[in-house]
Design a protein around this motif. Structure first.
Motif, PDB file in Angstrom:
ATOM      1  N   ARG A 244      18.358  28.056  12.032  1.00 36.26           N
ATOM      2  CA  ARG A 244      17.456  29.008  12.515  1.00 36.26           C
ATOM      3  C   ARG A 244      16.246  28.626  11.731  1.00 36.26           C
ATOM      4  O   ARG A 244      14.985  28.950  12.078  1.00 36.26           O
ATOM      5  CB  ARG A 244      17.878  30.413  11.845  1.00 36.26           C
ATOM      6  CG  ARG A 244      19.100  30.842  12.483  1.00 36.26           C
ATOM      7  CD  ARG A 244      19.603  32.220  12.111  1.00 36.26           C
ATOM      8  NE  ARG A 244      18.337  33.241  12.550  1.00 36.26           N
ATOM      9  CZ  ARG A 244      17.749  33.834  11.790  1.00 36.26           C
ATOM     10  NH1 ARG A 244      18.232  34.054  10.689  1.00 36.26           N
ATOM     11  NH2 ARG A 244      16.909  34.911  12.281  1.00 36.26           N
ATOM     12  N   GLN A 245      16.210  27.644  10.547  1.00 33.10           N
ATOM     13  CA  GLN A 245      15.179  27.148   9.839  1.00 33.10           C
ATOM     14  C   GLN A 245      14.182  28.508   9.443  1.00 33.10           C
ATOM     15  O   GLN A 245      12.916  28.375   9.435  1.00 33.10           O
ATOM     16  CB  GLN A 245      14.383  26.211  10.535  1.00 33.10           C
ATOM     17  CG  GLN A 245      15.115  25.111  11.016  1.00 33.10           C
ATOM     18  CD  GLN A 245      14.365  24.009  11.809  1.00 33.10           C
ATOM     19  OE1 GLN A 245      14.387  23.912  12.836  1.00 33.10           O
ATOM     20  NE2 GLN A 245      13.694  23.169  10.977  1.00 33.10           N
ATOM     21  N   ARG A 246      14.506  29.572   8.795  1.00 32.22           N
ATOM     22  CA  ARG A 246      13.979  30.737   8.381  1.00 32.22           C
ATOM     23  C   ARG A 246      14.474  30.956   7.000  1.00 32.22           C
ATOM     24  O   ARG A 246      13.984  32.091   6.371  1.00 32.22           O
ATOM     25  CB  ARG A 246      14.076  31.902   9.239  1.00 32.22           C
ATOM     26  CG  ARG A 246      13.333  31.746  10.599  1.00 32.22           C
ATOM     27  CD  ARG A 246      14.013  32.945  11.647  1.00 32.22           C
ATOM     28  NE  ARG A 246      13.307  33.126  12.720  1.00 32.22           N
ATOM     29  CZ  ARG A 246      13.296  32.141  13.860  1.00 32.22           C
ATOM     30  NH1 ARG A 246      14.236  31.013  13.706  1.00 32.22           N
ATOM     31  NH2 ARG A 246      12.746  32.368  14.866  1.00 32.22           N
ATOM     32  N   SER A 247      14.812  29.908   6.163  1.00 30.44           N
ATOM     33  CA  SER A 247      15.152  29.966   4.706  1.00 30.44           C
ATOM     34  C   SER A 247      14.343  29.440   4.114  1.00 30.44           C
ATOM     35  O   SER A 247      14.397  28.189   3.800  1.00 30.44           O
ATOM     36  CB  SER A 247      16.817  29.517   4.617  1.00 30.44           C
ATOM     37  OG  SER A 247      17.660  30.335   5.219  1.00 30.44           O
ATOM     38  N   TRP A 248      13.177  29.951   3.609  1.00 27.34           N
ATOM     39  CA  TRP A 248      12.037  29.421   3.158  1.00 27.34           C
ATOM     40  C   TRP A 248      12.508  28.623   1.696  1.00 27.34           C
ATOM     41  O   TRP A 248      13.246  29.184   0.879  1.00 27.34           O
ATOM     42  CB  TRP A 248      11.157  30.612   2.520  1.00 27.34           C
ATOM     43  CG  TRP A 248      10.856  31.476   3.442  1.00 27.34           C
ATOM     44  CD1 TRP A 248      10.628  33.008   3.423  1.00 27.34           C
ATOM     45  CD2 TRP A 248      10.689  31.503   5.127  1.00 27.34           C
ATOM     46  NE1 TRP A 248      10.556  33.600   4.653  1.00 27.34           N
ATOM     47  CE2 TRP A 248      10.429  32.706   5.571  1.00 27.34           C
ATOM     48  CE3 TRP A 248      10.562  30.304   6.108  1.00 27.34           C
ATOM     49  CZ2 TRP A 248      10.365  33.012   6.890  1.00 27.34           C
ATOM     50  CZ3 TRP A 248      10.735  30.607   7.281  1.00 27.34           C
ATOM     51  CH2 TRP A 248      10.515  31.978   7.745  1.00 27.34           C
TER      52      TRP A 248
ATOM     53  N   GLN B  85      17.097  34.242   3.095  1.00 29.32           N
ATOM     54  CA  GLN B  85      16.248  35.337   2.921  1.00 29.32           C
ATOM     55  C   GLN B  85      16.936  36.791   3.406  1.00 29.32           C
ATOM     56  O   GLN B  85      17.932  36.775   4.205  1.00 29.32           O
ATOM     57  CB  GLN B  85      15.077  35.225   3.831  1.00 29.32           C
ATOM     58  CG  GLN B  85      14.403  33.865   3.623  1.00 29.32           C
ATOM     59  CD  GLN B  85      13.592  33.923   2.129  1.00 29.32           C
ATOM     60  OE1 GLN B  85      12.918  35.006   1.990  1.00 29.32           O
ATOM     61  NE2 GLN B  85      13.929  33.083   1.258  1.00 29.32           N
TER      62      GLN B  85
ATOM     63  N   HIS C 171      16.323  38.881   5.320  1.00 34.47           N
ATOM     64  CA  HIS C 171      16.323  39.240   6.866  1.00 34.47           C
ATOM     65  C   HIS C 171      17.732  38.399   7.648  1.00 34.47           C
ATOM     66  O   HIS C 171      17.792  39.171   8.619  1.00 34.47           O
ATOM     67  CB  HIS C 171      14.943  38.648   7.513  1.00 34.47           C
ATOM     68  CG  HIS C 171      14.541  37.452   7.260  1.00 34.47           C
ATOM     69  ND1 HIS C 171      15.419  36.467   7.781  1.00 34.47           N
ATOM     70  CD2 HIS C 171      13.416  36.729   6.678  1.00 34.47           C
ATOM     71  CE1 HIS C 171      14.949  34.977   7.694  1.00 34.47           C
ATOM     72  NE2 HIS C 171      13.750  35.238   6.957  1.00 34.47           N
TER      73      HIS C 171
ATOM     74  N   TYR D  61      20.100  39.921  10.558  1.00 33.60           N
ATOM     75  CA  TYR D  61      20.365  38.894  11.798  1.00 33.60           C
ATOM     76  C   TYR D  61      21.976  38.836  11.713  1.00 33.60           C
ATOM     77  O   TYR D  61      22.470  39.186  12.789  1.00 33.60           O
ATOM     78  CB  TYR D  61      19.855  37.545  11.495  1.00 33.60           C
ATOM     79  CG  TYR D  61      20.126  36.412  12.525  1.00 33.60           C
ATOM     80  CD1 TYR D  61      19.700  36.407  13.699  1.00 33.60           C
ATOM     81  CD2 TYR D  61      21.157  35.660  11.649  1.00 33.60           C
ATOM     82  CE1 TYR D  61      19.923  35.276  14.528  1.00 33.60           C
ATOM     83  CE2 TYR D  61      21.329  34.498  13.001  1.00 33.60           C
ATOM     84  CZ  TYR D  61      20.990  34.614  14.231  1.00 33.60           C
ATOM     85  OH  TYR D  61      21.383  33.496  15.034  1.00 33.60           O
TER      86      TYR D  61
ATOM     87  N   ASP E 136      13.229  24.394   5.808  1.00 36.12           N
ATOM     88  CA  ASP E 136      13.614  25.656   5.793  1.00 36.12           C
ATOM     89  C   ASP E 136      15.001  26.110   6.261  1.00 36.12           C
ATOM     90  O   ASP E 136      15.306  27.185   6.634  1.00 36.12           O
ATOM     91  CB  ASP E 136      12.617  26.717   6.534  1.00 36.12           C
ATOM     92  CG  ASP E 136      11.222  26.569   5.515  1.00 36.12           C
ATOM     93  OD1 ASP E 136      11.206  26.508   4.323  1.00 36.12           O
ATOM     94  OD2 ASP E 136      10.289  26.799   6.480  1.00 36.12           O
ATOM     95  N   THR E 137      16.004  25.052   6.090  1.00 31.92           N
ATOM     96  CA  THR E 137      17.494  25.332   6.431  1.00 31.92           C
ATOM     97  C   THR E 137      18.196  25.785   5.078  1.00 31.92           C
ATOM     98  O   THR E 137      17.754  25.509   3.995  1.00 31.92           O
ATOM     99  CB  THR E 137      18.205  24.176   6.925  1.00 31.92           C
ATOM    100  OG1 THR E 137      18.002  23.177   5.977  1.00 31.92           O
ATOM    101  CG2 THR E 137      17.704  23.738   8.143  1.00 31.92           C
TER     102      THR E 137
END
Ligand SMILES: Cc1cc2nc3c(=O)[nH]c(=O)nc-3n(C[C@H](O)[C@H](O)[C@H](O)COP(=O)(O)O)c2cc1C
Length: 199
Positions: A42-46, A51, A53, A57, A84-85
């Motif tokens: 998802r590449q949303r783990s800064w 995270q 969120h 999800y 951001d993985t």
């Protein structure tokens, strides 16, 4: 015209007897159905930190007795190749995973962690001190079209690992697996004593 109660009952009965909705025993896990959520990056783990969120999800996709496999989760800094993985090598990452795993368990879900090293599918910019990505070969990967980008992904020339360096990578996998268990967490397909033997 709506369906009659009988028709709806029949449809529900039919759906319940669909093979995909029947239970499945997977090792020591009793899955209530056979719809498994596969690993999806998802590449949303800064900065490689999972995270809050992600708890929303994953819990939205959790079901009682349903199996979810996490997005690929990197085992070390050198294992990274995409921005951001999430990672699972540091204490901070383990702590960040805990509420996410708890949220899946709260719904009765079974959550496995997919642990990941990208090998040569990486570039200097992801590597500690801008080193070459490591691989079993020094042959460079050809650019690849990415599902989530217009530009093809390009990779830096890798460095072939020496045989005596391989145990370090194995150790990183071992630590990542232990961290996943510490995070709660992700249940393992192995029995505990077996897994402990393995690690
Ligand atoms: C957006 C996206 C991200 C994915 N990320 C991963 C991943 O992190 N790890 C992995 O093993 N597979 C990944 N996959 C592959 C899926 O797990 C795979 O598509 C799924 O198992 C279904 O298999 P199929 O595409 O062959 O039908 C990803 C697929 C998509 C569409």
């Amino acid at each position: 015209m709506g369906h009659s109660v009988e028709t709806v009952q029949q449809e529900v009965q039919q759906a319940l007897t669909m093979p995909v909705l029947t239970p499945y025993k997977m090792g020591r896990f009793n899955l209530s159905h056979r719809m498994v959520m596969p690993p999806m990056t998802r590449q949303r783990s800064w900065n490689n930190i999972p995270q809050p969120h992600a708890a929303v999800y994953y819990s939205q996709r959790a079901s009682k007795g349903g199996l979810i496999i996490s997005e690929a989760t990197v085992i070390s800094e050198a294992a990274r190749g995409y921005k951001d993985t999430p990672g699972i090598w540091s204490k901070e990452q383990v702590e960040a995973w805990k509420p996410i795993v708890d949220a899946v368990h709260a719904k009765g879900g079974i959550f496995f962690c997919q642990i990941w090293h990208v090998g040569r599918a990486s570039t200097y910019e992801y590597q500690p001190n801008g080193q070459a990505p490591i691989s079993s070969t020094s042959n460079e990967l050809k650019p690849q079209l990415q599902a989530n980008a217009d530009e093809p992904a390009k990779f830096s020339p890798p460095r072939r690992l020496a045989t005596d360096e391989i145990p370090q990578v194995v150790d990183q996998y071992r630590l990542a697996a232990r961290n996943a268990m510490e995070a709660g967490k992700f249940l393992s397909p192995f029995k505990h004593h077996k897994l402990t033997d393995l690690l």
